[in-house]
Design a protein around this motif. Structure first.
Motif, PDB file in Angstrom:
ATOM      1  N   GLY A 138      -5.277   7.300  28.079  1.00  0.00           N
ATOM      2  CA  GLY A 138      -5.517   7.261  29.516  1.00  0.00           C
ATOM      3  C   GLY A 138      -5.489   8.634  30.162  1.00  0.00           C
ATOM      4  O   GLY A 138      -5.771   8.759  31.355  1.00  0.00           O
ATOM      5  N   HIS A 139      -5.156   9.665  29.389  1.00  0.00           N
ATOM      6  CA  HIS A 139      -5.120  11.040  29.883  1.00  0.00           C
ATOM      7  C   HIS A 139      -6.154  11.846  29.093  1.00  0.00           C
ATOM      8  O   HIS A 139      -5.882  12.282  27.976  1.00  0.00           O
ATOM      9  N   ASP A 142      -9.566  -0.884  24.020  1.00  0.00           N
ATOM     10  CA  ASP A 142      -9.715  -2.322  24.285  1.00  0.00           C
ATOM     11  C   ASP A 142     -10.824  -2.918  23.424  1.00  0.00           C
ATOM     12  O   ASP A 142     -10.677  -4.018  22.876  1.00  0.00           O
ATOM     13  N   THR A 174      -2.867   2.690  30.272  1.00  0.00           N
ATOM     14  CA  THR A 174      -3.678   3.704  30.945  1.00  0.00           C
ATOM     15  C   THR A 174      -2.750   4.688  31.646  1.00  0.00           C
ATOM     16  O   THR A 174      -1.531   4.612  31.526  1.00  0.00           O
ATOM     17  N   ASP A 175      -3.358   5.601  32.406  1.00  0.00           N
ATOM     18  CA  ASP A 175      -2.588   6.615  33.120  1.00  0.00           C
ATOM     19  C   ASP A 175      -1.748   5.949  34.205  1.00  0.00           C
ATOM     20  O   ASP A 175      -2.279   5.440  35.188  1.00  0.00           O
ATOM     21  N   SER A 176      -0.437   5.952  34.005  1.00  0.00           N
ATOM     22  CA  SER A 176       0.455   5.337  34.994  1.00  0.00           C
ATOM     23  C   SER A 176       1.121   6.370  35.887  1.00  0.00           C
ATOM     24  O   SER A 176       1.958   6.017  36.720  1.00  0.00           O
ATOM     25  N   ARG A 196     -13.078   5.573  28.276  1.00  0.00           N
ATOM     26  CA  ARG A 196     -12.444   4.461  28.964  1.00  0.00           C
ATOM     27  C   ARG A 196     -12.730   3.155  28.222  1.00  0.00           C
ATOM     28  O   ARG A 196     -13.858   2.893  27.807  1.00  0.00           O
ATOM     29  N   ASN A 197     -11.713   2.342  28.044  1.00  0.00           N
ATOM     30  CA  ASN A 197     -11.806   1.020  27.407  1.00  0.00           C
ATOM     31  C   ASN A 197     -12.150   1.078  25.913  1.00  0.00           C
ATOM     32  O   ASN A 197     -12.423   0.030  25.312  1.00  0.00           O
ATOM     33  N   TYR A 220      -4.201  -5.511  28.252  1.00  0.00           N
ATOM     34  CA  TYR A 220      -5.013  -4.303  28.363  1.00  0.00           C
ATOM     35  C   TYR A 220      -4.300  -3.169  27.649  1.00  0.00           C
ATOM     36  O   TYR A 220      -3.061  -3.132  27.577  1.00  0.00           O
ATOM     37  N   GLU A 223       2.244   5.020  28.245  1.00  0.00           N
ATOM     38  CA  GLU A 223       1.147   5.654  27.514  1.00  0.00           C
ATOM     39  C   GLU A 223       1.647   6.717  26.539  1.00  0.00           C
ATOM     40  O   GLU A 223       1.000   6.992  25.525  1.00  0.00           O
TER      41      GLU A 223
END
Length: 666
Positions: free
Chosen positions: A430-431, A635, A517-519, A631-632, A514, A464
């Motif tokens: 996510g980063h 997933d 991701t970037d939290s 992205r994804n 999911y 993450e």
């Protein structure tokens, strides 16, 4: 009438390690360069067995300098001693030892003549100890002298040596009762008198009450440390000198050797002795320097040397102290506990904050010798009160790197630990990658560190940050333990092993729908910081370390199936020496509740599914780059995206079609 020369078993010395430790402390803090004589106290005893290794031993330990009468056991007797500690090895070697022992014998004779020996009979079995302490090399040179004054006594051939008879057995009970009523310094030598009422036992200062002026034939006794069936122990030598001074010419001596709790036949001996000299007060001759045996050669006059470098070195002493509790645990509580399995487990802690600090301390307490840290932060002013490996000074000038300072702190606490700290930023899903060169270097180092450790602890702040170590740890089949904190809750869990022969346990991400991701983006201060009750981290950290120990004690190790309570119907029947091996432990401090949870591996997990693990094994860094930048991607790769699409494809059954009018009625 034939006569036979009496022979005595000499005293031997036994010096416990604790005596040298105390001597070191005394030398450094009290004696310094002082070479004056110091009083010390030793103990000898009636041996509990005829073949006992304690026969004729005078023992010293750490309490010999500050001796307490109350510590003397019922079968122990005091030996008063003098210590002379030299400052150089040359002074130790060049001492005129013949002159010294003659002086000590003369002092003893003076005590006999002036009557002081009757107040402290234990000085009849006294010793003199010379030492040199090489504190740099932890070598201790020492030599005992047990001064004994020669006296002219021989065994009477009409009554040489005999055991106490059953008829005389009552005398032993009387001695034991008498010993319990007098000071331990007086009970090693005693007077005996038989009357119609039985035996009477008395102290030496009661001589006139027992014998008056008639010293023709007297009966006495002494506590005999010898177990020889023919020869008495060393204390009798000076006792006979005392009797010589008392003008005794015929004496019956009881060598007292019986201990009532042994319930054996009488071991005490009777000796019948005659004084054979002509001059009761001729110049004295003294002997008594201890002899030692080296190999098969005859015993010779020589000092002893204790080389305690491996034990007295502070690091070694620390090792012994750390091991003590673990050994006691095994000896007293869990004899099947395999301490070495725990000590040899190489532990990698990702996160050197509150959890990392407490987990490291707990692992050290279990004897773990290899602990490494990964963290890219520095010590801030808010850290020391919550993170036990840091101090206020670590916060200056922007703060010291946490990982390196944590490792240094562990070494200061216990030098025996091998600890390293790595200031490393873990690539996070996510980063997106900003600098591929530096992040590739960090990635390669992370892989190497996980590969070279046995257990990986995920103790970071964000979800993450735990993803990539979870993937690598699972792929390399390491023990992976996760700990996460809420404000008043916590979860501690182990990740399942791909080698499990039963249902594989899930990891931290198996319940996610999911990929993480970037939290951290656009978060406020309170959202970025871990806000938690102070005690939560301590509780979770303790469970982390105990869970590791439980895993390594199980014969299946990291593949151990989850167990619940022993009385649960669905529990695994095996328990190791410390109990069960749960999968997850979840705690809720607001209601002070803790539960055990078991969760199975998800085939679509974003971190430990076969698709993700196989992709990492095949592509390595290229897979990680796509996971971070696209992205994804994770997933899709794991199958989570497909699961979501199938859920979205659910439509309303055609039989439920209705027109607008029907819908209005609804």
């Amino acid at each position: 009438m034939d006569q036979k020369v009496i022979q005595f078993f000499p005293f031997r010395s036994f010096v416990d390690l604790s005596f040298f430790q105390a001597l070191s402390t005394k030398k450094l803090n009290d004696f310094k360069l002082d070479q004056s004589e110091k009083l010390v106290t030793g103990l000898y005893s009636i041996p509990v067995a005829l073949s006992s290794g304690s026969n004729n031993l005078v023992s010293l330990n750490g309490d010999s300098f500050e001796f307490k009468i109350s510590t003397v056991a019922s079968n122990e007797y005091i030996s008063n001693g003098v210590l002379l500690n030299f400052n150089t090895i040359d002074d130790f070697r060049n001492l005129d030892k013949g002159k010294l022992i003659q002086q000590q014998g003369q002092k003893l004779w003076n005590l006999i003549v002036n009557g002081e020996i009757e107040l402290t009979p234990s000085k009849l079995s006294s010793f003199y100890l010379i030492t040199f302490s090489d504190l740099k090399k932890f070598k201790f040179y020492y030599w005992f002298a047990f001064p004994a004054i020669h006296s002219d006594w021989n065994l009477d051939s009409e009554f040489l040596v005999s055991r106490v008879s059953e008829d005389e057995g009552l005398i032993l009970a009387e001695i034991e009762k008498w010993s319990a009523t007098v000071n331990p310094s007086q009970r090693g030598f005693f007077l005996l008198q038989k009357s119609d009422d039985g035996w009477k036992v008395g102290k030496l200062d009661q001589w006139n009450d027992f014998y008056g002026l008639d010293n023709g034939v007297v009966t006495v006794g002494f506590a005999d440390p010898s177990s020889s069936p023919h020869h008495p122990g060393w204390p009798l030598r000076n006792f006979l000198t005392y009797l010589q001074h008392k003008a005794v010419r015929n004496v019956k001596v009881l060598c007292y050797r019986d201990l009532s709790y042994l319930n054996t036949e009488h071991r005490s001996l009777w000796l019948s002795l005659k004084f054979t000299g002509t001059d009761m007060n001729k110049p004295i001759r003294v002997t008594g320097w201890e002899r030692i045996s080296i190999g098969n050669s005859a015993a010779k006059l020589a000092p002893k040397m204790a080389d305690l470098a491996s034990l007295m070195d502070p690091r070694r002493l620390a090792d012994q102290a750390v091991d003590l509790n673990l050994k006691l645990m095994r000896w007293r509580i869990a004899p099947d506990l395999d301490i070495d399995k725990v000590k040899n487990t190489r532990c990698l802690l990702l996160g050197a904050g509150t959890l990392g600090s407490y987990v490291a301390r707990a692992l050290m307490a279990w004897g773990v010798k290899k602990i490494s840290f990964i963290d890219n932060a520095t010590v801030s002013y808010s850290n020391p009160v919550r993170q036990s490996l840091y101090t206020f000074n670590d916060c200056f000038n922007g703060g010291k790197p946490k990982a390196k300072q944590a490792a240094e702190s562990l070494s200061l606490i216990y030098p025996g630990v091998e600890s390293e700290g790595y200031s490393l930023s873990v690539p996070m899903i996510g980063h997106p990658i900003a600098n591929e060169t530096s992040e590739k270097i960090a990635y390669d180092q992370l892989v190497d560190l996980i590969q070279n450790h046995d257990a990986v602890f995920l103790l970071m702040d964000s979800r993450e940050a735990r993803w990539l170590p979870t993937v690598i740890g699972c792929a390399l089949d390491k023990i992976v333990i996760n700990a996460a904190l809420g404000f008043d809750s916590y979860v501690v869990m182990r990740h399942g092993s791909r080698e499990s022969t039963t249902d594989r346990l899930g990891c931290y991400f198996c319940n996610d729908i999911y990929a993480p991701t970037d939290s951290l983006a656009d978060q406020t201060l309170d959202q970025m910081c871990t806000v938690t009750r102070p005690g939560v981290a301590l509780i979770a950290s303790g469970l982390v370390s105990e869970l590791l120990v439980s895993i390594v004690q199980h014969p299946s190790g990291r593949a151990a199936p989850a167990t619940k309570d022993p009385d649960s119907a669905d529990t695994e029947t095996f328990t190791h020496p410390l109990g069960i091996v749960p999968h997850q432990i979840r705690g809720f401090l607001h209601r002070f509740e803790q539960i055990k949870v078991t969760g199975q591996n998800s085939p679509y997990c974003s971190a430990c599914s076969d698709a993700i693990i196989d992709a990492w094994k095949f592509e390595g860094w290229e897979f990680v780059k796509k996971a971070l930048n696209v992205r994804n991607y994770v997933d899709e790769k794991s199958g989570l995206a497909e699961v979501q699409r199938k859920a979205d494809e659910i439509t309303v059954d055609e039989n439920w079609d209705f027109d607008d009018e029907e819908s209005e009625e609804f």
